[in-house]
Design a protein around this motif. Structure first.
Motif, PDB file in Angstrom:
ATOM      1  N   ASP A 321      53.900  55.860  41.829  1.00 38.71           N
ATOM      2  CA  ASP A 321      53.658  54.431  42.815  1.00 38.71           C
ATOM      3  C   ASP A 321      51.764  54.491  42.156  1.00 38.71           C
ATOM      4  N   THR A 322      51.659  53.738  41.528  1.00 40.06           N
ATOM      5  CA  THR A 322      50.033  53.560  40.900  1.00 40.06           C
ATOM      6  C   THR A 322      49.174  52.659  41.629  1.00 40.06           C
ATOM      7  N   ASN A 323      48.227  53.397  42.205  1.00 34.99           N
ATOM      8  CA  ASN A 323      47.218  52.730  42.905  1.00 34.99           C
ATOM      9  C   ASN A 323      45.986  52.569  42.389  1.00 34.99           C
ATOM     10  N   ASN A 324      44.994  51.744  42.995  1.00 33.99           N
ATOM     11  CA  ASN A 324      43.659  51.808  42.540  1.00 33.99           C
ATOM     12  C   ASN A 324      43.035  53.076  42.619  1.00 33.99           C
ATOM     13  N   HIS A 325      42.177  53.291  41.470  1.00 32.29           N
ATOM     14  CA  HIS A 325      41.336  54.455  41.752  1.00 32.29           C
ATOM     15  C   HIS A 325      40.188  54.355  40.772  1.00 32.29           C
ATOM     16  N   GLY A 326      38.768  54.771  41.135  1.00 32.68           N
ATOM     17  CA  GLY A 326      37.678  54.603  40.394  1.00 32.68           C
ATOM     18  C   GLY A 326      36.927  53.322  40.757  1.00 32.68           C
ATOM     19  N   PRO A 327      35.809  53.311  40.008  1.00 30.88           N
ATOM     20  CA  PRO A 327      34.948  51.928  39.957  1.00 30.88           C
ATOM     21  C   PRO A 327      35.448  50.783  39.225  1.00 30.88           C
ATOM     22  N   PHE A 328      36.341  50.980  38.381  1.00 29.79           N
ATOM     23  CA  PHE A 328      37.205  49.632  37.840  1.00 29.79           C
ATOM     24  C   PHE A 328      38.534  50.108  37.523  1.00 29.79           C
ATOM     25  N   SER A 329      39.426  49.527  38.344  1.00 33.47           N
ATOM     26  CA  SER A 329      40.768  49.789  38.218  1.00 33.47           C
ATOM     27  C   SER A 329      41.670  48.767  38.478  1.00 33.47           C
ATOM     28  N   THR A 330      42.621  48.801  39.380  1.00 32.03           N
ATOM     29  CA  THR A 330      43.634  47.921  39.462  1.00 32.03           C
ATOM     30  C   THR A 330      43.445  46.722  40.627  1.00 32.03           C
ATOM     31  N   ASP A 331      42.392  47.135  41.496  1.00 38.31           N
ATOM     32  CA  ASP A 331      42.284  46.392  42.559  1.00 38.31           C
ATOM     33  C   ASP A 331      41.159  45.196  41.848  1.00 38.31           C
ATOM     34  N   TYR A 332      41.564  43.914  41.941  1.00 37.96           N
ATOM     35  CA  TYR A 332      41.038  42.770  41.317  1.00 37.96           C
ATOM     36  C   TYR A 332      40.001  42.257  42.308  1.00 37.96           C
ATOM     37  N   ILE A 333      38.782  43.002  42.278  1.00 42.82           N
ATOM     38  CA  ILE A 333      37.657  42.501  43.452  1.00 42.82           C
ATOM     39  C   ILE A 333      37.261  41.425  43.237  1.00 42.82           C
ATOM     40  N   GLY A 334      37.126  40.834  44.559  1.00 40.50           N
ATOM     41  CA  GLY A 334      36.530  39.666  44.726  1.00 40.50           C
ATOM     42  C   GLY A 334      37.335  38.074  44.499  1.00 40.50           C
ATOM     43  N   LYS A 335      38.715  38.184  43.908  1.00 37.93           N
ATOM     44  CA  LYS A 335      39.359  37.220  43.655  1.00 37.93           C
ATOM     45  C   LYS A 335      40.320  36.770  44.448  1.00 37.93           C
ATOM     46  N   ASN A 336      40.287  37.341  45.931  1.00 38.82           N
ATOM     47  CA  ASN A 336      41.305  37.074  46.574  1.00 38.82           C
ATOM     48  C   ASN A 336      40.905  36.293  48.132  1.00 38.82           C
ATOM     49  N   TYR A 337      39.450  35.870  47.929  1.00 32.93           N
ATOM     50  CA  TYR A 337      38.713  35.355  49.234  1.00 32.93           C
ATOM     51  C   TYR A 337      39.757  34.222  49.730  1.00 32.93           C
ATOM     52  N   ALA A 338      40.126  33.382  49.028  1.00 36.19           N
ATOM     53  CA  ALA A 338      40.761  31.875  49.282  1.00 36.19           C
ATOM     54  C   ALA A 338      42.058  32.205  49.427  1.00 36.19           C
ATOM     55  N   TYR A 339      42.755  33.305  49.459  1.00 30.08           N
ATOM     56  CA  TYR A 339      44.319  33.638  49.497  1.00 30.08           C
ATOM     57  C   TYR A 339      44.907  33.269  50.956  1.00 30.08           C
ATOM     58  N   PRO A 340      44.235  33.800  52.108  1.00 25.50           N
ATOM     59  CA  PRO A 340      44.758  33.647  53.266  1.00 25.50           C
ATOM     60  C   PRO A 340      45.049  32.182  53.627  1.00 25.50           C
ATOM     61  N   GLU A 341      44.213  31.377  53.424  1.00 24.20           N
ATOM     62  CA  GLU A 341      43.973  29.897  53.554  1.00 24.20           C
ATOM     63  C   GLU A 341      44.509  28.841  52.887  1.00 24.20           C
ATOM     64  N   ALA A 342      44.690  29.511  51.599  1.00 23.32           N
ATOM     65  CA  ALA A 342      45.283  28.707  50.386  1.00 23.32           C
ATOM     66  C   ALA A 342      46.584  27.949  50.516  1.00 23.32           C
ATOM     67  N   SER A 343      46.821  27.030  49.917  1.00 23.10           N
ATOM     68  CA  SER A 343      48.143  26.332  49.876  1.00 23.10           C
ATOM     69  C   SER A 343      49.028  27.329  49.351  1.00 23.10           C
ATOM     70  N   TYR A 344      50.504  26.938  49.162  1.00 23.67           N
ATOM     71  CA  TYR A 344      51.600  27.855  48.583  1.00 23.67           C
ATOM     72  C   TYR A 344      50.991  27.662  46.958  1.00 23.67           C
ATOM     73  N   ALA A 345      50.847  26.549  46.525  1.00 20.34           N
ATOM     74  CA  ALA A 345      50.621  26.514  45.099  1.00 20.34           C
ATOM     75  C   ALA A 345      49.250  27.176  44.835  1.00 20.34           C
ATOM     76  N   GLU A 346      48.245  27.085  45.499  1.00 21.56           N
ATOM     77  CA  GLU A 346      47.260  27.682  45.126  1.00 21.56           C
ATOM     78  C   GLU A 346      47.313  29.491  45.502  1.00 21.56           C
ATOM     79  N   ARG A 347      48.236  29.679  46.387  1.00 19.80           N
ATOM     80  CA  ARG A 347      48.479  31.223  46.407  1.00 19.80           C
ATOM     81  C   ARG A 347      49.178  31.768  45.115  1.00 19.80           C
ATOM     82  N   LYS A 348      50.200  30.923  44.585  1.00 22.82           N
ATOM     83  CA  LYS A 348      50.960  31.362  43.495  1.00 22.82           C
ATOM     84  C   LYS A 348      49.829  31.497  42.201  1.00 22.82           C
TER      85      LYS A 348
END
Length: 545
Positions: A321-348
């Motif tokens: 189970d590979t998870n984020n680790h370190g300063p630059f890793s699998t977390d896509y930092i800052g690119k999910n802010y719109a997700y909660p309120e986004a339409s289904y198409a925008e979430r996709k």
């Protein structure tokens, strides 16, 4: 006259035909396909209620079957009820010789988060392969004869019908209508809750909102290892601000410490990777792959960072189970802010961007000459697990939505509750994990260096109770809805509550409350707590320590 019997049969059959085959009714309607949704459905059935799970997902279990096999447990003694039953069934599976296809059982290291993965004394197992978890959820469906409607997406614009503060029915984009007495929103996003007009929050509150310490912006707080320990220039040409920023760095200022914002802790896909030669496929090269977007990671390596494989946590059968680790890793930092309120198409589209980023990262680490030879050599031993997520190109079907909407309900859990500074009223379960938030932004310091912000990890001294009030909206907003995932809590408190075992616990407790509210014909907010407490204790939920 000889045709009369046939005519009568036709008339009888016609008269028995439902008026609308797209309309469904049950005592309890659960929206979502997460682990909380399934435990809620099982509990409803155990209490004699009819229940329909309306799931936008085809695969059940959410993150528990979506790659998060290295379970964030905290103190395992507070995990009771159906959640513990789930981990018991995982244990029973791995007691079978047939379960060990790619690795001998005795070769498995049995590593968990601070305790053994396979707990023989308590007959539970906390570390597992995704497909095994999904099968356990499907077994619950079969054994309890649960009615699951898959790939049914709530009409978020006009799909919730309310009368006098009660949800009467919901409808999905397919045109299906679901009528119920009580509704449960068991999604990671809180879509039903939001469509019902219930109050909620997205992002981080200021510390002033609830008198907290660890909420809001946290520049300079480094409680895990996910920050830049060396001075690394944020610019294309090191030291030259006129050359422009490297990819994956925000130009926005981070904000003042303790101030609220709309930023969210980063999302990622928890990857099931294999190092068995016969059960791995090469990391795919995503369309539009550009190695330049990973230049920041190259600079991290050049500065001497060597922790690449620290969170390749082992799960059975030579997988991770590979998870984020370190300063630059699998977390896509800052690119999910719109997700909660986004339409289904925008979430996709947001999900595609996360997939492309993460697949590109793996390809970069496997092939690019700026990556140390030792790292590329080790990466050559890994690939996506061939026997996981087989209908999705071996990529997880569920992104790790660490946080989306959070209800503002009858009781708001804060860090004061989690850290033991307050006595929690009317407990319906317990948590024990740290106040855990991943980074929410990557910014440029005043000196022109790159840094991350938002990562906190404050450990409570003891397990804490979770209040029933966190599961229910304010009565004036909706009187027949329970929310066991997007619970009423601050950003900091949710950082601890948001663990999969806790979601299962709260799902079960929500369904017990829903059933009792139906029995008493009362609003979920007016349910006599003593009745709920009695049922939960009978179901072996752990409510306090």
């Amino acid at each position: 006259m000889k045709f009369l019997p046939s005519l009568l049969i036709i008339l009888i059959l016609f008269s028995c035909k439902p008026e609308n085959t797209s309309e469904f009714e049950a005592d309890i309607i659960i929206y979502g396909g997460t682990s909380a949704a399934i435990t809620a459905a099982v509990q409803a059935k155990k209490m004699g209620k009819s229940v329909i799970v309306v799931s936008p997902d085809r695969h059940l279990g959410g993150l528990s079957s979506g790659g998060l096999g290295f379970t964030d447990t905290g103190n395992k003694s507070v995990i009771g009820g159906l959640a513990r039953e789930f981990y018991h069934r995982i244990y029973l599976h791995y007691q079978q010789d047939l379960a060990w296809k790619w690795q001998k059982k005795e070769e498995y290291g049995n590593k968990g988060q601070g305790t053994p993965a396979m707990d023989g004394e308590n007959r539970t197992m906390w570390i597992f392969e995704p497909h095994v978890a999904e099968q356990v959820f499907e077994n619950f469906v079969s054994e309890y004869d649960l009615e699951i409607h898959r790939d049914e997406w709530l009409d978020r614009e006009a799909g919730v019908k309310l009368e006098n503060g009660k949800i009467m029915q919901i409808s999905t984009l397919s045109g299906h209508i679901y009528q119920g007495k009580v509704f449960i929103d068991a999604t990671y996003e809180g879509d039903l809750m939001a469509a019902a007009g219930v109050s909620y929050h997205v992002g981080r509150e200021s510390n002033d909102t609830y008198g907290e310490t660890w909420n809001g912006v946290q520049v300079g707080v480094y409680q895990h290892g996910h920050y830049f320990k060396n001075d690394i220039s944020a610019y294309m040409i090191p030291g030259d601000s006129t050359s422009g920023l490297l990819p994956e760095i925000s130009a926005d200022p981070p904000g003042e410490n303790g101030s609220g914002d709309k930023r969210l802790q980063a999302y990622t896909y928890r990857l099931a990777m294999s190092r068995h030669p016969d059960n791995r496929i090469p990391f795919p090269k995503p369309e539009g792959y550009d190695p330049a977007r990973y230049e920041l990671l190259a600079r991290v390596y050049a500065a001497g960072w060597d922790e690449t494989f620290d969170k390749y946590d082992p799960i059975p059968n030579l997988k991770t189970d590979t998870n984020n680790h370190g300063p630059f890793s699998t977390d896509y930092i800052g690119k999910n802010y719109a997700y909660p309120e986004a339409s289904y198409a925008e979430r996709k589209q947001i999900l595609k961007e996360h997939t492309d980023y993460q697949q590109g990262l793996l390809y970069f680490m496997s092939h690019n000459e700026k990556v140390p030879d030792s790292v590329r050599a080790e990466m050559a031993n890994w690939g996506l697990a061939k026997d996981e997520f087989v209908d999705n190109n071996n990529w997880p079907h569920q992104i790790y939505v660490r946080e989306a909407r959070r209800m503002i309900g009858a009781y708001v859990m804060t860090e004061h509750d989690v850290l033991g500074a307050k006595e929690v009223p009317e407990p319906v379960g317990m948590g024990s994990y740290s106040l855990d938030s991943h980074n929410a932004q990557r910014f440029v310091t005043l000196d022109g260096y790159v840094q991350n912000e938002g990562d906190i990890g404050v450990h409570p001294k003891n397990p804490y109770s979770i209040s029933y009030g966190t599961l229910v909206p304010k009565k004036e907003e909706c009187s027949n809805l329970l929310v066991p995932v997007c619970v009423s809590s601050s950003h900091t408190a949710f950082g601890s509550i948001r663990m999969e075992p806790v979601f299962m616990i709260l799902g079960q407790s929500a369904a017990a409350a829903a059933s009792l509210a139906i029995d008493g014909d009362v609003a979920v907010q007016d349910l006599q707590y003593e009745k709920l407490e009695k049922v939960l204790l009978e179901e072996k939920q752990v409510l306090a320590k």
